[in-house]
Design a protein around this motif. Structure first.
Motif, PDB file in Angstrom:
ATOM      1  N   GLY A 183       1.373 -11.061  -3.221  1.00 36.24           N
ATOM      2  CA  GLY A 183       2.796 -10.764  -3.353  1.00 36.24           C
ATOM      3  C   GLY A 183       3.160  -9.316  -3.156  1.00 36.24           C
ATOM      4  N   VAL A 184       2.145  -8.425  -3.133  1.00 33.33           N
ATOM      5  CA  VAL A 184       2.426  -6.998  -2.934  1.00 33.33           C
ATOM      6  C   VAL A 184       1.597  -6.478  -1.770  1.00 33.33           C
ATOM      7  N   VAL A 185       2.076  -5.424  -1.155  1.00 29.53           N
ATOM      8  CA  VAL A 185       1.481  -4.870   0.058  1.00 29.53           C
ATOM      9  C   VAL A 185       0.399  -3.845  -0.306  1.00 29.53           C
ATOM     10  N   ALA A 186      -0.644  -3.793   0.496  1.00 28.62           N
ATOM     11  CA  ALA A 186      -1.649  -2.732   0.355  1.00 28.62           C
ATOM     12  C   ALA A 186      -1.018  -1.436   0.850  1.00 28.62           C
ATOM     13  N   VAL A 187      -0.476  -0.650  -0.077  1.00 29.63           N
ATOM     14  CA  VAL A 187       0.296   0.524   0.314  1.00 29.63           C
ATOM     15  C   VAL A 187      -0.569   1.601   0.957  1.00 29.63           C
ATOM     16  N   SER A 188      -1.875   1.540   0.719  1.00 32.27           N
ATOM     17  CA  SER A 188      -2.749   2.535   1.358  1.00 32.27           C
ATOM     18  C   SER A 188      -2.730   2.398   2.876  1.00 32.27           C
ATOM     19  N   ASP A 189      -2.321   1.239   3.403  1.00 32.89           N
ATOM     20  CA  ASP A 189      -2.195   1.058   4.843  1.00 32.89           C
ATOM     21  C   ASP A 189      -1.016   1.837   5.414  1.00 32.89           C
TER      22      ASP A 189
END
Length: 567
Positions: free
Chosen positions: A128-134
């Motif tokens: 449900g949440v994005v891998a923000v490190s990308d």
């Protein structure tokens, strides 16, 4: 759920940039992104050529609850005027915030921007949440701060098994203690105690000895009865203590090398790293834990700590202190001034001292890392905005949470509206304009002064975490700077423990074990402290109960996970 319906979108035709703490602005980044209608850059105001709306969750603190004026003329209006971004706020009471956002994320109805998140691991497996490190490559402010203060290894501690992180944390230049204790210094002095001298070397046990004598003095003077308690704390009860002792047991537990209170959340059952053995263990069944609960129990048994501490609402605890019934309580940087003001309204001659909290078997700070609670971005945002639109939002989030300009805005408000530059003792500092005060900044005033946090939402807890030490302390009066200096002199900054990074299946298994285990630990902890269970007679039964709740399996699994990633 409280759905906040805000004003119509405003297109800003002419924008004046605020002067941020870092000095002059850099030239706005002009790239392929500019072609789709927005500007960005390190210390450049994000601005969308066309009005855009991003839904955002908001953790609403009951002691300074959101007002309509925050939306119509306060912080959210300011953000919109500067950036042409309208934040569509869905507000949840802070006591229910984690539960509410969890339900929303799991149901696919999450807001795009999800701030005030302390532990993101539970959301990763569900997607449900994005891998923000990308996406940090699109975040010039975030990246510059990480590089300037060498935070790469700190970020490694929140990476998941896939090597990515899913929360954009608040970033500190240095470890920044926040929560501590305040005392009625006038009463301590009258009882014969100099707290400023005592705090240099005191322990939780020696503090207890002092409080016992302070209570005797108060009884002898007819101030209280022998049956009264002189410590009845907040952030420990059903409202914000989460049923685990909250802040007080976090502070005390850390002093004994134990994860308790707020610190046990997300720990898989008090799991800590042993740097000598190079392995993980559960602090919850350690000798340190037994010492910790023994000392905490003595506070109750000696008639010092009110058992209601672990059940009462926060305002009940505050009122006992403000009314002069108690002489010590928890506070933090944002509440110190309002706590002092509230006390002096009722007891005008009262003297307050903000202490460095005691040591136990260790003298480590309870806040050991340089990462704070932070922001998650929902998969729903990526799906609905598309890659290009999502990157645009990331640019905005970078400005909002990591630029000096935005930090100054949501901490102090707009220059000229609420504050101005002034020279004090040869130093250029921010000063609130006449007629304003702010409990969140520790800046008091008269009853007629406007509190800029209450009216407009500045200095609120959803935004201003981290940043440079200079920015973090730019509101500090001399006594707050003195407190930081004392923390530095009397406390030790702990090393950041390594993290075991489970796969989705491993995380699910750990959660299945850890959830009932942590409930068991918390129940026993409070029973031990309150005297409902005998620490010596019932210790073996407690350990056996933890083992029945798979504490050994949790430790074994965490070490297995760490061993695999170490290879």
């Amino acid at each position: 759920m409280k759905k906040i319906v805000s004003m119509a979108l405003v297109i800003a035709c002419a924008l004046s940039l605020f002067t941020g703490c870092s000095g002059s602005k850099k030239k706005a980044a002009v790239s392929a992104d500019a072609a789709v209608g927005y500007t960005f850059g390190e210390e450049v105001t994000f601005h969308s050529d066309e009005p855009v709306t991003y839904p955002m969750f908001f953790s609403d603190a009951s002691w300074y609850a959101m007002q309509d004026t925050w939306l119509t003329e306060g912080i959210f209006k300011d953000i919109e005027n500067l950036t042409n971004v309208h934040l569509d706020i869905t507000s949840y009471d802070s006591g229910d915030y984690n539960q509410k956002i969890n339900l929303a994320i799991n149901s696919g109805s999450a807001a795009y921007i999800i701030p005030k998140v302390y532990e993101e691991g539970q959301y990763v497996a569900g997607g449900g949440v994005v891998a923000v490190s990308d996406y940090t490559q699109y975040m010039p402010n975030f990246t510059a701060f990480v590089n300037k203060y060498n935070l790469q290894s700190d970020l490694d501690t929140i990476r998941q098994v896939d090597g990515k992180f899913y929360r954009l944390p608040g970033l500190h230049q240095a470890v920044a203690p926040n929560y501590t204790l305040m005392v009625r210094d006038d009463i301590f002095k009258a009882a014969g105690y100099d707290v400023r001298e005592l705090e240099k070397t005191w322990t939780w046990e020696s503090l207890l000895d002092v409080l016992i004598e302070v209570k005797k003095y108060m009884v002898s003077q007819g101030m209280i009865k022998a049956s009264d308690y002189i410590w009845s704390d907040l952030w420990c009860g059903s409202e914000s203590g989460k049923g685990n002792g909250g802040n007080l047991l976090k502070l005390m537990g850390t002093s004994y090398n134990v994860l308790s209170g707020w610190a046990i959340d997300g720990s898989n059952g008090g799991i800590k790293w042993d740097p000598k053995k190079k392995e993980f263990y559960s602090s919850s069944i350690s000798d340190d834990f037994k010492k910790f609960i023994s000392v905490a129990n003595r506070y109750v048994k000696e008639g010092i700590l009110d058992p209601e501490t672990f059940t009462q609402a926060d305002d009940v605890a505050n009122n006992k202190f403000f009314n002069g019934q108690t002489v010590i309580k928890s506070t933090n940087l944002s509440q110190m001034q309002s706590d002092t003001d509230s006390l002096k309204k009722i007891v005008p001659d009262a003297e307050v001292y903000i202490t460095v909290y005691p040591a136990g078997s260790t003298n480590k700070l309870s806040d050991g890392g340089r990462l704070e609670n932070g922001v998650m971005l929902s998969k729903k945002a990526l799906d609905e905005l598309g890659e290009a639109g999502f990157i645009k939002m990331v640019r905005f989030v970078d400005w909002l949470f990591y630029s000096s300009e935005a930090y100054s805005l949501y901490k102090w408000g707009p220059e000229g509206k609420t504050w101005q530059w002034a020279t004090v003792d040869g130093e250029r500092v921010k000063k609130l304009l006449p007629g304003y005060k702010c409990g969140g900044l520790g800046i008091g005033g008269s009853d007629d002064d406007v509190d800029i946090r209450l009216k407009w939402g500045y200095a609120g807890g959803n935004f201003w975490y981290g940043h440079s030490t200079a920015e973090l302390t730019d509101n500090f009066a001399a006594d707050r700077k003195d407190l930081y200096a004392r923390f530095s002199a009397y406390k030790v900054t702990p090393e950041v423990d390594p993290a075991a990074k489970p796969s989705e299946d491993e995380r699910e298994q750990l959660n299945l074990w850890a959830t009932p285990l942590i409930d068991t630990i918390n129940t026993w902890t409070l029973n031990f402290i309150l005297g409902n269970k005998d620490i010596n007679k019932d210790w073996d039964a407690y350990v056996a109960d933890c083992k029945n709740k798979n504490i050994e399996k949790v430790v074994s699994k965490v070490n297995e996970i760490y061993s695999k990633q170490a290879k």
